[in-house]
Motif scaffolding. Sequence first.
Motif, PDB file in Angstrom:
ATOM      1  N   GLN A  72      80.431   8.533  33.074  1.00 13.91           N
ATOM      2  CA  GLN A  72      79.946   9.798  32.499  1.00 13.91           C
ATOM      3  C   GLN A  72      80.854  10.965  32.862  1.00 13.91           C
ATOM      4  OE1 GLN A  72      77.949   7.583  33.875  1.00 13.91           O
ATOM      5  NE2 GLN A  72      75.964   7.543  32.880  1.00 13.91           N
ATOM      6  N   GLU A  73      81.539  10.833  34.027  1.00 12.96           N
ATOM      7  CA  GLU A  73      82.313  11.973  34.510  1.00 12.96           C
ATOM      8  C   GLU A  73      83.797  11.854  34.252  1.00 12.96           C
ATOM      9  OE1 GLU A  73      80.873  11.768  38.428  1.00 12.96           O
ATOM     10  OE2 GLU A  73      78.862  12.242  37.712  1.00 12.96           O
ATOM     11  N   PHE A  97      76.249  14.821  19.917  1.00  4.12           N
ATOM     12  CA  PHE A  97      75.548  14.254  21.067  1.00  4.12           C
ATOM     13  C   PHE A  97      76.206  14.604  22.393  1.00  4.12           C
ATOM     14  CE2 PHE A  97      72.546  11.396  22.884  1.00  4.12           C
ATOM     15  CZ  PHE A  97      73.167  10.835  23.977  1.00  4.12           C
ATOM     16  N   VAL A 101      74.211  16.764  25.499  1.00  2.43           N
ATOM     17  CA  VAL A 101      73.693  16.217  26.754  1.00  2.43           C
ATOM     18  C   VAL A 101      74.334  16.852  27.976  1.00  2.43           C
ATOM     19  CG1 VAL A 101      73.057  14.008  25.783  1.00  2.43           C
ATOM     20  CG2 VAL A 101      75.338  14.323  26.727  1.00  2.43           C
TER      21      VAL A 101
ATOM     22  N   PRO B  14      72.966   3.831  34.019  1.00  5.50           N
ATOM     23  CA  PRO B  14      72.242   4.255  35.213  1.00  5.50           C
ATOM     24  C   PRO B  14      70.805   3.776  35.205  1.00  5.50           C
ATOM     25  CG  PRO B  14      72.336   6.030  33.637  1.00  5.50           C
ATOM     26  CD  PRO B  14      73.080   4.891  33.006  1.00  5.50           C
ATOM     27  N   GLY B  15      70.129   3.961  36.332  1.00  8.14           N
ATOM     28  CA  GLY B  15      68.690   3.745  36.368  1.00  8.14           C
ATOM     29  C   GLY B  15      68.276   2.336  36.723  1.00  8.14           C
TER      30      GLY B  15
ATOM     31  N   GLY C 195      78.769  11.166  28.365  1.00  8.70           N
ATOM     32  CA  GLY C 195      78.310  12.027  29.433  1.00  8.70           C
ATOM     33  C   GLY C 195      76.811  12.115  29.610  1.00  8.70           C
ATOM     34  N   ALA C 196      76.034  11.294  28.878  1.00  6.54           N
ATOM     35  CA  ALA C 196      74.585  11.399  29.001  1.00  6.54           C
ATOM     36  C   ALA C 196      74.097  10.773  30.296  1.00  6.54           C
ATOM     37  CB  ALA C 196      73.918  10.713  27.811  1.00  6.54           C
ATOM     38  N   SER C 197      73.067  11.387  30.903  1.00  5.06           N
ATOM     39  CA  SER C 197      72.469  10.811  32.105  1.00  5.06           C
ATOM     40  C   SER C 197      71.537   9.666  31.702  1.00  5.06           C
ATOM     41  CB  SER C 197      71.665  11.883  32.839  1.00  5.06           C
ATOM     42  OG  SER C 197      70.474  12.139  32.102  1.00  5.06           O
ATOM     43  N   GLY C 198      70.981   8.966  32.691  1.00  2.36           N
ATOM     44  CA  GLY C 198      70.094   7.852  32.404  1.00  2.36           C
ATOM     45  C   GLY C 198      68.897   8.262  31.577  1.00  2.36           C
ATOM     46  N   TRP C 199      68.224   9.345  31.978  1.00  2.00           N
ATOM     47  CA  TRP C 199      67.037   9.790  31.252  1.00  2.00           C
ATOM     48  C   TRP C 199      67.374  10.202  29.822  1.00  2.00           C
ATOM     49  CZ3 TRP C 199      62.798   8.246  33.255  1.00  2.00           C
ATOM     50  CH2 TRP C 199      62.651   8.182  34.639  1.00  2.00           C
ATOM     51  N   GLN C 200      68.506  10.909  29.675  1.00  2.00           N
ATOM     52  CA  GLN C 200      68.905  11.335  28.340  1.00  2.00           C
ATOM     53  C   GLN C 200      69.161  10.131  27.451  1.00  2.00           C
ATOM     54  OE1 GLN C 200      72.191  13.830  29.622  1.00  2.00           O
ATOM     55  NE2 GLN C 200      71.180  15.657  28.811  1.00  2.00           N
TER      56      GLN C 200
END
Lengths: 359, 282, 296
Positions: A72-73, A97, A101, B14-15, C195-200
């Motif tokens: 992601q980074e 998108f 986010v 993730p998660g 770049g989205a997080s897990g929840w997103q």
Amino acid sequence: MTIQVLDVCKRFGTYDALSGVNLEIKPGELVALLGPSGSGKTTLLRVIAGLEKPDSGRILFNDEDTTETRVQEREVGFVFQHYALFRHMSIFENVAFGLRVRPRALRPSEKEINRRVHDLLKLVQIDWLSDRYPHQLSGGQRQRIALARALAIEPKVLLLDEPFGALDAKVRKELRRWLRRLHDEINLTSVFVTHDQEEALEVADRVVVVNNGKIEQVGTPDEVYDHPATPFVYQFLGNVNLFEGRVHNGVADVGGGRILTPEHHGVADTAATAYVRPHDIDIASAAGSDMVEATLNHATRIGSVVRLELSRKDNGALVEVELSRERFEHLNVIAGNLVYFKPRRARVFLAANQDSSAA
Amino acid sequence: MTTGIFTRPHSVLPGFNMALGFTIFYLSLIVLIPLSAAFIKTFTLTWEAFWTTVTAPRVLASYWLTLRTSLLAALINAVFGLLVAWVLVRYKFPGKRVIDALVDLPFALPTAVAGIALTAVYATNGWLGKPLAEMGVKVAFTPLGILVALTFIGLPFVVRTVQPVLEDLEKEMEEAAQSLGASQWQTFQRVIFPTVLPAVVTGFTLAFARALGEYGSVIFIAGNMPMVSEITPLIIITKLEQYDYAGATAVAVVMLVASFLLLLAINTLQWWSRKQRAQESV
Amino acid sequence: MAGVLASPNLPLHPPVRKSAPGRRAIPWVPIVLITIALLYLALFLFVPLAAVFYEALRKGATVYWAAISEPDAISAIKLTFIAALIAVPLNLVFGVAAAWAIAKFDFRGKSLLITLIDLPFSVSPVISGLIYVLIFGLQGWLGPWLSEHDVKIIFAVPGIVLATIFVTFPFVARELIPLMQAQGREEEEAAAVLGASGWQTLWYVTLPNVKWGLLYGVILCNARAMGEFGAVSVVSGHIRGETNTLPLHVEILYNEYQFAAAFACASLLALLAVITLVIKTVVEIRYEQREKEFRT
């Protein structure tokens, strides 16, 4: 941005996808990772992206160790082979998108997002479809959307996994050229994976030939085609005829013809194989010095060239020769006639080298 | 790199830890710990006490009753379920969509409602019970009534496992058979039936497993007479009402072991069936 | 023309089956099969379902209305709703979590986990209730502690809710797991790269893709939660007006020979079942439509 791959190894179960891979990609380059299925090229791309973690080795972006950075980074743009567009979102939403986010602090305003998305869609020439959904688009259009989506986050590097693999031949050719033009326009460091050597040679600044988890050769398209480093590279980049023989003091004797091989001038009587491209063979209807006798089995016209299959008189081995139509007509032979051929140019590999080439 | 007792998952999404952690926590709390309570309680009994309880004549009679009615009901459902699936997939007739939806009624209808409805219909003065009684067949309050209830409860299983297989059946296979001279029956027998057999067996096993533990729809229509028409779940309830917790749990454990073995068999069958379908789609 | 006919390479036609009737003949086989199938379904499905409504309305509308508006019936309906309102969301959250872990990651013991999740399906309802009595009942593990603190679980509402959660445990997970497995991980990976997080990712990418399967699982979960009988029967105290769900109330009325009232309440549950089937069919139709679109 400079990308450095240092000694990367990756294993899946008992299968070594990458073994000690080293590579440097210079800023603004368009690099092709070329190789057969299972060679590890996609794995390498995914390791650079951060979608796979190497078992050992490091990845550096601009000299900074990013091996442990989350995908992601990493700020990479990734275009998947089957596009991976979000099927329930419109084209506009898909491209937006990556911007939506972002955490509040870094997120651009709605107006700004709107502007950027439309600019990108114009860049890939799909602005008029922004309200449609992925399933309403053709393969080529979906591919361009996937590209626009990846570019929206202003990545430092663009990675493409067999971007044209799922498209038909004509669309593939058009998109290939379009990608090259796009790259010249935006000058973003880009790496793409392909198994199609024509694509790699036509589009890339440099080609990385990958086989069995290792890099066989890195060079410009001319370098890898004209001066292949290993038999594998030679065979992968085009059709080839093999002539077994022996090399002694810079001269290769390959059964009926002799070829000068100055690069092996210090070698004493070793088994070797000469690799010759079909279009690097001279052919005549009358015998000459150093020419090999053969029978013409058949001649097939393919577009603007004629492909000849010959059987050598001495050992019956098949030889493939490619000629222009004009030259063939000039030759004036039919199936069953005797002909005489001589390699004009060859790449000779000693027996030791050949062990490293993969079937 | 390992994270605790799990090897690192092959994915960068993730998660994982949170999702898996919560899953295991909730699973243990609601399912695993309560289920283990039954086994732990049984261990407080001596082996002799346990054995006497679970092999008492009345209990044995209930095993036999439960087993044979469940088996028979599942068999009936296997045969007719295949028929219903066939009719729904291959033929068109008015009201098909409605009937297709109604096949799931046993899933959606509370078992108690099914129980009283079936009793009302099959009692000697009921719509279907009356004509049957005139033919000398008594359904309600006999093992036959139990059979009817268990057939109801297992009805959707075979239909729903066979339908997708029939739908995926390639027309070309049948056309090939016919072009080679096979009659309709031969085509069914040699080409179609072998393909749907794994699904039928899976559905049969599912229906059987469900029937073994069924309570609500059975107790109204069964006579609940010990040694004759008393199913095993009812014995457990009777023991509970007499505060014989240990006895009730002992019998429950026997049923649990049987259901776990069946569950294992079902999962293996489903895996086999899926494998076969994957091979055939090549 | 003559040359073609004289050619020895013309294929011979295969022998024609004399027994094959022309297409105009009556299709006996389908008609017979359909009739048998419908008869079977009628015997076991249609007639019993019709009987519920018939018996409920036999004594007239006034009796019907009285039966379902009587205070004990109302509180039974309330309790049924409460049990479902708690059990369904909890199992929904569980289902999503389990499906996320199982479908989007690889780890050892995955098939064991899936089998364990299926356990409540294979356990008899009576046993489902029994195990909670063993833990929370007066003689159970936590019995003494609970009675000390005057907390009632068994023979009270919490016990009913727990038993309901147990029997409806796998429904949502069973729908979501194969669905999410079939959909793969590529869209989620794409979201991660962007770049989205897990929840997103879960909220914007994964859940919209499984919304029909989710709805389907919730509907089935709810139907079972409201209709559960055996398990709830064991943990409830059958205390009228307090610990009776609607199915239990039906049983009590029936055992007291108040048939019309019993069937009246049963008809509410039957109606719920029919509505469940209707919603389920609608969901299936929409899902099929959507799939057809996406396949082009």
